[in-house]
Design an enzyme around this catalytic site. Sequence first.
Site, short mmCIF file in Angstrom:
data_model
loop_
_atom_site.label_atom_id
_atom_site.label_comp_id
_atom_site.label_asym_id
_atom_site.label_seq_id
_atom_site.Cartn_x
_atom_site.Cartn_y
_atom_site.Cartn_z
N GLY A 43 -95.67 -26.55 42.40
CA GLY A 43 -95.96 -26.72 43.83
C GLY A 43 -97.39 -27.21 44.04
N SER A 110 -96.17 -28.02 35.92
CA SER A 110 -96.97 -28.66 36.97
C SER A 110 -98.07 -27.69 37.43
CB SER A 110 -96.05 -29.11 38.11
OG SER A 110 -96.71 -29.95 39.00
N TRP A 111 -98.09 -27.32 38.71
CA TRP A 111 -99.03 -26.31 39.18
C TRP A 111 -98.90 -25.03 38.36
CZ3 TRP A 111 -103.25 -24.85 41.49
CH2 TRP A 111 -103.37 -23.57 42.04
N ASP A 265 -94.73 -39.74 33.72
CA ASP A 265 -94.93 -38.73 34.76
C ASP A 265 -95.78 -39.36 35.87
OD1 ASP A 265 -95.79 -36.54 36.33
OD2 ASP A 265 -95.71 -35.18 34.61
N HIS A 293 -91.78 -36.38 35.48
CA HIS A 293 -92.42 -35.09 35.79
C HIS A 293 -91.42 -33.94 35.80
CE1 HIS A 293 -95.58 -32.50 37.32
NE2 HIS A 293 -94.78 -32.10 38.30
#
Length: 322
Positions: A43, A110-111, A265, A293
């Site tokens: 996120g 990711s985050w 990505d 991604h």
Amino acid sequence: MLPLYPELRPFKTEQLPVTDGHRLYMEQSGTPGGLPVVVVHGGPGAGCSAQMRRFFDPERYHIILFDQRGSGRSEPHAETSANTPTDLVADLERIRTHLGLDDWILFGGSWGTTLSLLYAEQYPQHTKALILRGVFLGRQADLDWLYKNGAARYFPEEWERFIEPVDGKNGNDLIESYYQLLHGSNDLARVSAAKAWARWEAVNASLRPSQQSLDYFTATHVALSLARISSHYFRKRCFLEENQILRHSQHLEGIPGTIVHGRYDMICPPDQAWQLAMHWPDAELDLIREGGHSAFDPAIVDALVRATQRWAHHFGSGDGEA
């Protein structure tokens, strides 16, 4: 290519009170007493999905999923107060102690890689290993790629759609303008802005167009938490000092890990994974030629499942593929 494991249901779900009125949705599946792994979602604000349980052999792993503050099924929904990396890392440690675990593997995307690395640098003694996908280091250059002068060159038609609600702004001005819309009093404008923000992320996520991903991210509940919380973080450069993670990478020494990153990505370009690997010699970097991604691109799924099998074998939780 290896697929995801079959669908499975949690054996326990709960709402865990933390601080400042936040309550975290948390679930456990797989085998109690198995190799503990916590899934740290992306996120910021995206929340977990049932699919995330399926990267792990349920006979070997004790699988822990949770929704970060304001995300998914955590309460209050889309809340940005008392929501910083310091709070989220502290929440991870609360979950570990709540479950009575000495250490665990962190599986971040990711985050979620940002938070997993921050946790490991602060609590190396409780970090058994890291499995990271789609590395995001949270630097200004990394934000500029997605919101100023990078991905827009590959998706020009979607970029024009994304900047329309903020009168063509880009970079930090775009993020700030979206933040104001998303935290304003006009309900219609807030939901419209959230869906536009979430759409931009979704179209950049997969190597090939994915209607399933687009539908998930732009559903109102997910879009609101993703857009409100992401803009809250990104307007403050993720509340991190510039290049903080790499500058503190000496704390990762001795922690083994696998870094899986798609060659194409479009949200987090692979130079971030490369630089992390250069600062963290105990990790293996796997650049996936046919990966973007998304964790659910088939080649990324294959690499992540192989990583979970390898670490299960390494830590002696059963027979696996090395």
